[in-house]
Write an enzyme that holds these catalytic residues in place. Structure first.
Site, PDB file in Angstrom:
ATOM      1  NE  ARG A  11      30.845  -4.221   3.345  1.00 50.81           N
ATOM      2  CZ  ARG A  11      30.309  -5.187   4.085  1.00 50.81           C
ATOM      3  NH1 ARG A  11      29.070  -5.594   3.856  1.00 50.81           N
ATOM      4  NH2 ARG A  11      30.974  -5.743   5.082  1.00 50.81           N
ATOM      5  CG  ASP A  12      27.976  -4.441   7.544  1.00 50.56           C
ATOM      6  OD1 ASP A  12      26.866  -4.602   7.009  1.00 50.56           O
ATOM      7  OD2 ASP A  12      28.407  -5.166   8.442  1.00 50.56           O
ATOM      8  CG  HIS A  15      23.330  -3.133   5.622  1.00 52.70           C
ATOM      9  ND1 HIS A  15      22.546  -3.544   4.575  1.00 52.70           N
ATOM     10  CD2 HIS A  15      24.481  -3.861   5.524  1.00 52.70           C
ATOM     11  CE1 HIS A  15      23.174  -4.470   3.874  1.00 52.70           C
ATOM     12  NE2 HIS A  15      24.349  -4.682   4.425  1.00 52.70           N
ATOM     13  CG  HIS A 183      32.168  -8.110  10.431  1.00 50.63           C
ATOM     14  ND1 HIS A 183      32.334  -7.026   9.600  1.00 50.63           N
ATOM     15  CD2 HIS A 183      30.821  -8.249  10.596  1.00 50.63           C
ATOM     16  CE1 HIS A 183      31.148  -6.522   9.281  1.00 50.63           C
ATOM     17  NE2 HIS A 183      30.217  -7.249   9.868  1.00 50.63           N
ATOM     18  CG  HIS A 185      26.567  -7.507  12.872  1.00 48.63           C
ATOM     19  ND1 HIS A 185      25.909  -6.539  12.154  1.00 48.63           N
ATOM     20  CD2 HIS A 185      27.492  -8.025  12.031  1.00 48.63           C
ATOM     21  CE1 HIS A 185      26.403  -6.481  10.925  1.00 48.63           C
ATOM     22  NE2 HIS A 185      27.369  -7.372  10.827  1.00 48.63           N
TER      23      HIS A 185
END
Length: 282
Positions: A11-12, A15, A183, A185
């Site tokens: 999903r993520d 990207h 979550h 990054h």
């Protein structure tokens, strides 16, 4: 504590690819992640429900899972109630309603409908760095009161350092009893350390992807988090050897470049800019 890994590659992580995995590959990756012991496999392209290809991923992954839950994201305004219902009919088991952290009011109707559909339902608080710990905790409490079964604190642009994560997790934990997730990054190179900080301060759920696959500088690298936690005597319940094998077979061949710290990502995270991509949902 028993930790729950929400695996983000399908999903993520998408990207970070010029070409997405095929539906058949998504099914194969989901099967292997299930065997590796992750709690949930997050599927869909980009924003999840409403993104082209998400339903195909759901249908491909559903038969592959025996233990792991099939999960995706829904951003109100990008995904609709009808699309949520369609995803549930296709086999979805878990959904995170993703809202800008100050706008938990946007999640309420979707939480209610998702729970009516029998889905494990949480709220994903995007750009959580934008609120101070106490204010974020109040919004997490609002989401819990609206029926969210868990809350995910999302460092959507990688703007936080360990102390920021720890303060927000502790504040949220003090205000409500729903399980918390983290979550992260990697815009500042801190996705792994911030993930561990979340776990050490009360998070029960962790988002991460194989090789840290994701846009820009990527997400938290699941293998690295698992290895660091093992060094610290923290068991995440996943098979690191199998995760590395899945990555070698599917993920690394699909990556057009190694993930690296990028100047534009660093600058955005350092200045804590509100991402243009989220402005329509603010």
């Amino acid at each position: 504590m028993e930790y729950k890994i929400v695996e983000e590659t399908l999903r993520d992580g998408c990207h970070g690819l010029k070409t997405a995995f095929s539906a058949a590959q998504a099914g194969e990756i989901a099967r292997e992640l299930d065997r590796a012991g992750v709690y949930a496999v997050d599927v869909g392209l980009g924003l999840g429900i409403g993104s082209p290809g998400t339903l195909e991923y759901i249908r491909a992954a559903r038969p592959a899972l025996r233990q792991s839950k099939l999960c995706t994201l829904l951003v109100p305004g990008a995904g609709t109630m009808a699309q949520l219902e369609e995803a549930a009919e296709a086999g979805l088991e878990m959904v995170r309603i993703a809202v800008v952290c100050s706008r938990t009011d946007q999640a309420a109707a979707y939480i209610e409908r998702a729970r009516e559909l029998g889905l494990e339902t949480g709220v994903f608080l995007m750009v959580s760095h934008m609120l101070a710990p106490g204010a974020l905790a109040a919004k997490a409490q609002e989401a819990s009161a609206a029926g969210a079964e868990f809350i995910c604190i999302g460092d959507s642009i990688g703007a936080m350092v360990e102390e920021d994560v720890a303060a927000r997790v502790r504040a949220a934990r003090s205000r409500q009893a729903a399980p918390l997730g983290i979550h992260t990054h990697n815009s500042l190179g801190l996705a792994v350390s911030n993930s561990v900080a979340g776990l050490m301060n009360g998070c029960e759920m962790l988002d991460a992807s194989l090789e840290g696959l994701g846009a820009g500088s990527g997400n938290a690298n699941l293998q690295a988090v698992a290895a660091v936690c093992a060094k610290m005597g923290i068991g995440l319940g996943v098979d690191l050897e199998r995760l590395n094998a899945i990555s070698a077979r599917y993920v690394r061949p699909a990556m057009d470049r190694p993930l690296e710290l990028l100047g534009a990502e660093i600058e955005s995270a350092f200045h804590e800019d509100f991402p243009e991509s989220l402005r329509p949902f603010a």
